[in-house]
Design a protein around this motif. Sequence first.
Motif, mmCIF file in Angstrom:
data_model
loop_
_atom_site.group_PDB
_atom_site.id
_atom_site.type_symbol
_atom_site.label_atom_id
_atom_site.label_comp_id
_atom_site.label_asym_id
_atom_site.label_seq_id
_atom_site.Cartn_x
_atom_site.Cartn_y
_atom_site.Cartn_z
ATOM 1 N N VAL A 45 0.077 34.495 -0.968
ATOM 2 C CA VAL A 45 -0.413 35.212 -2.145
ATOM 3 C C VAL A 45 0.738 35.638 -3.047
ATOM 4 O O VAL A 45 0.601 35.692 -4.276
ATOM 5 C CB VAL A 45 -1.271 36.433 -1.722
ATOM 6 C CG1 VAL A 45 -0.430 37.501 -1.033
ATOM 7 C CG2 VAL A 45 -2.015 37.011 -2.913
ATOM 8 N N ASP A 46 1.901 35.913 -2.469
ATOM 9 C CA ASP A 46 3.080 36.244 -3.279
ATOM 10 C C ASP A 46 3.539 35.020 -4.067
ATOM 11 O O ASP A 46 3.863 35.119 -5.254
ATOM 12 C CB ASP A 46 4.227 36.726 -2.384
ATOM 13 C CG ASP A 46 3.893 37.974 -1.592
ATOM 14 O OD1 ASP A 46 3.123 38.806 -2.097
ATOM 15 O OD2 ASP A 46 4.407 38.114 -0.464
ATOM 16 N N TRP A 47 3.581 33.873 -3.389
ATOM 17 C CA TRP A 47 3.999 32.647 -4.071
ATOM 18 C C TRP A 47 3.022 32.287 -5.177
ATOM 19 O O TRP A 47 3.442 31.820 -6.239
ATOM 20 C CB TRP A 47 4.116 31.477 -3.091
ATOM 21 C CG TRP A 47 4.168 30.160 -3.812
ATOM 22 C CD1 TRP A 47 3.236 29.175 -3.787
ATOM 23 C CD2 TRP A 47 5.188 29.732 -4.738
ATOM 24 N NE1 TRP A 47 3.600 28.149 -4.619
ATOM 25 C CE2 TRP A 47 4.793 28.457 -5.220
ATOM 26 C CE3 TRP A 47 6.371 30.291 -5.198
ATOM 27 C CZ2 TRP A 47 5.560 27.738 -6.132
ATOM 28 C CZ3 TRP A 47 7.136 29.576 -6.118
ATOM 29 C CH2 TRP A 47 6.734 28.315 -6.573
ATOM 30 N N GLU A 48 1.737 32.516 -4.975
ATOM 31 C CA GLU A 48 0.754 32.172 -6.005
ATOM 32 C C GLU A 48 1.031 32.929 -7.305
ATOM 33 O O GLU A 48 0.764 32.409 -8.397
ATOM 34 C CB GLU A 48 -0.664 32.470 -5.503
ATOM 35 C CG GLU A 48 -1.139 31.525 -4.389
ATOM 36 C CD GLU A 48 -1.351 30.104 -4.859
ATOM 37 O OE1 GLU A 48 -1.546 29.898 -6.078
ATOM 38 O OE2 GLU A 48 -1.328 29.182 -4.014
ATOM 39 N N PRO A 92 0.526 23.149 -0.626
ATOM 40 C CA PRO A 92 1.004 22.351 0.513
ATOM 41 C C PRO A 92 0.683 20.867 0.417
ATOM 42 O O PRO A 92 0.751 20.161 1.416
ATOM 43 C CB PRO A 92 0.236 22.980 1.674
ATOM 44 C CG PRO A 92 -1.107 23.299 1.064
ATOM 45 C CD PRO A 92 -0.812 23.720 -0.369
ATOM 46 N N ARG A 93 0.352 20.361 -0.793
ATOM 47 C CA ARG A 93 -0.022 18.956 -0.919
ATOM 48 C C ARG A 93 1.169 18.040 -0.624
ATOM 49 O O ARG A 93 2.315 18.380 -0.950
ATOM 50 C CB ARG A 93 -0.544 18.679 -2.329
ATOM 51 C CG ARG A 93 -1.886 19.313 -2.628
ATOM 52 C CD ARG A 93 -2.294 19.082 -4.081
ATOM 53 N NE ARG A 93 -1.458 19.834 -5.004
ATOM 54 C CZ ARG A 93 -1.383 19.586 -6.311
ATOM 55 N NH1 ARG A 93 -2.049 18.580 -6.846
ATOM 56 N NH2 ARG A 93 -0.604 20.334 -7.082
ATOM 57 N N TYR A 149 3.437 27.736 3.834
ATOM 58 C CA TYR A 149 2.089 27.221 4.100
ATOM 59 C C TYR A 149 1.965 26.637 5.498
ATOM 60 O O TYR A 149 0.870 26.237 5.908
ATOM 61 C CB TYR A 149 1.721 26.145 3.083
ATOM 62 C CG TYR A 149 1.344 26.657 1.713
ATOM 63 C CD1 TYR A 149 0.014 26.927 1.390
ATOM 64 C CD2 TYR A 149 2.302 26.857 0.720
ATOM 65 C CE1 TYR A 149 -0.342 27.375 0.127
ATOM 66 C CE2 TYR A 149 1.954 27.306 -0.542
ATOM 67 C CZ TYR A 149 0.633 27.565 -0.832
ATOM 68 O OH TYR A 149 0.279 28.011 -2.083
ATOM 69 N N GLY A 150 3.073 26.539 6.220
ATOM 70 C CA GLY A 150 3.043 25.964 7.556
ATOM 71 C C GLY A 150 2.991 24.449 7.573
ATOM 72 O O GLY A 150 2.647 23.849 8.596
ATOM 73 N N LEU A 151 3.344 23.795 6.459
ATOM 74 C CA LEU A 151 3.287 22.337 6.371
ATOM 75 C C LEU A 151 4.581 21.765 5.775
ATOM 76 O O LEU A 151 4.551 21.026 4.778
ATOM 77 C CB LEU A 151 2.088 21.898 5.535
ATOM 78 C CG LEU A 151 0.712 22.107 6.181
ATOM 79 C CD1 LEU A 151 -0.395 21.954 5.163
ATOM 80 C CD2 LEU A 151 0.521 21.117 7.325
ATOM 81 N N PRO A 152 5.724 22.076 6.364
ATOM 82 C CA PRO A 152 6.985 21.556 5.807
ATOM 83 C C PRO A 152 7.066 20.038 5.828
ATOM 84 O O PRO A 152 7.753 19.437 4.994
ATOM 85 C CB PRO A 152 8.051 22.180 6.713
ATOM 86 C CG PRO A 152 7.341 22.495 7.987
ATOM 87 C CD PRO A 152 5.947 22.880 7.580
ATOM 88 N N GLU A 153 6.328 19.405 6.758
ATOM 89 C CA GLU A 153 6.364 17.945 6.849
ATOM 90 C C GLU A 153 5.703 17.259 5.665
ATOM 91 O O GLU A 153 5.887 16.061 5.438
ATOM 92 C CB GLU A 153 5.700 17.481 8.154
ATOM 93 C CG GLU A 153 4.206 17.724 8.249
ATOM 94 C CD GLU A 153 3.832 19.129 8.721
ATOM 95 O OE1 GLU A 153 2.636 19.341 9.013
ATOM 96 O OE2 GLU A 153 4.716 20.004 8.796
#
Length: 369
Positions: A59-62, A298-299, A331-335
Motif C-alpha cells: 500500500v505504501d508503494w501504491e 508484480p507482473r 510483492y513476494g515475486l522477485p522472480e
Amino acid sequence: GVFIMRRLYAFLFLLAGFTLACCCCESAAQEKAPSYPEHQDLSYFLDDTGTKQPIRRVVDWEKRKSHVLANMQIVMGPLPTTPRPPLDIKVLEQETIGTLVRKKIEYATEPADRVRAYLFHPADSTQQKLPAVLCLHQTVPIGKSEPAGLGGNPNLHYALHLALRGYVTLAPDYPSFGEHNFDFDPDKSGYRSGTMKAIWDNLRAVDLLQQLPQVDGQRIGCIGHSLGGHNTMFTAAFDPRIKAMVSNCGFTRFHKYYGGRLMGWTSARYMPRIATTYNNDPDRVPFDFPEIVAAFAPRPFLASSPVRDDNFEVSGVKDSIAAAKRIYELYGLPENLQANYPDCAHDFPEDVRKVAYEFFDRHLKAGSP
C-alpha cells in the motif's frame, strides 16, 4: 427514430466535452504531483505534507506508483478519459500462411482516427482460447510490416514468430509510421505528445484483442524492439491488462542515455516537453525508467538489453532493474523481474529472441502461474 438518434449523438458529444473538461482538470491536478529527485531510490514515498515515508508495504508503494504515473502524464500529457468508440474492425486483406491466417485490419482508436495493423491467428477454427501478444515495431518507415515478417530486419519479425509459436498476435502502426498518417500538432490532435497518442492507440489494440473469439483476454502480453521496447513499457505502465512484457533494446536511465543528452526523446513523436519544459536535463525530468519498471510489479517483465547497444547503455538498465527489484520483493515475486544481457549490439538475434519467447511461454501459456 432519426430524431432520437440525433439527440443521442448530441448527448454523447456533450458527454465527450464534459469528459475532456474533466481530463483537463485532472491534468491541472497532475501538475502538482510530488516531485522525486531520486528516481532510483524507491525506498520511500512523499506524503501530503511532502515528508518522506518509508515504503514497507504494498500500500505504501501504491502511493509512490500513483505519483510516478502522474509525473509521466505531466510530461506526456494526460491519458485520455474520453469514451472509447466502437472499434469498427474492417478486414482489408486476408492470406493463409501454413497453419496461420494473416489479416490486414483497420479499426477506430477514436472518432477521428483509424489504425491499421496485421493480425495473426490459427487457420483452424479451434475452440481453445489462446494467449495473445501485442507486437510493437521499432523506428522503421514500414512500421507494422516489419514485425509481421513483410520486410525489414528478419530478427524483428516477432509477430510472425510468436504466431507460429501458438499466440494470436497484433502488430499496429505507431503514429506517423507505416500507413498511420498523423499530425502531432497538439491543437489539432489534442495530444501533448506522440508518446501518449501511441499509448492510447495501444490501449485500443488491447481492447481489440480482448474482443477476439480466439483470445483469452486474461493472457495478453506485449513486446517491442527499440521504439517498440519503450512503447511497450509506457503502455504497460498504464494498462494492467497487459500481463507480461518484453522490452528489447528499449530503455536506459535518462542520465545514461547518450550521457544525459535527451534530445532524442524530444521530437513530436515522443515527448517535446522534455526539451521545452525541462531543457533536456535528466535531473529535472520528473520520472525515469527505474520507477516505470517498478510500476509493473508484480507482473512479469523481461529487460532484454545487449551489452553493446549504442542507443541504450546497459549499465542504466542494470541500475533500473536493481532499483525495481525491491518492489518485486515487496510483492513476494522477485522472480517475475528478469533481465538478459546478451553480447550483441542493437538487435534481436535468434538466441536472444529464444529467451524472450520462452519468457512468454512461462507466463502466458496454459498452466503458467
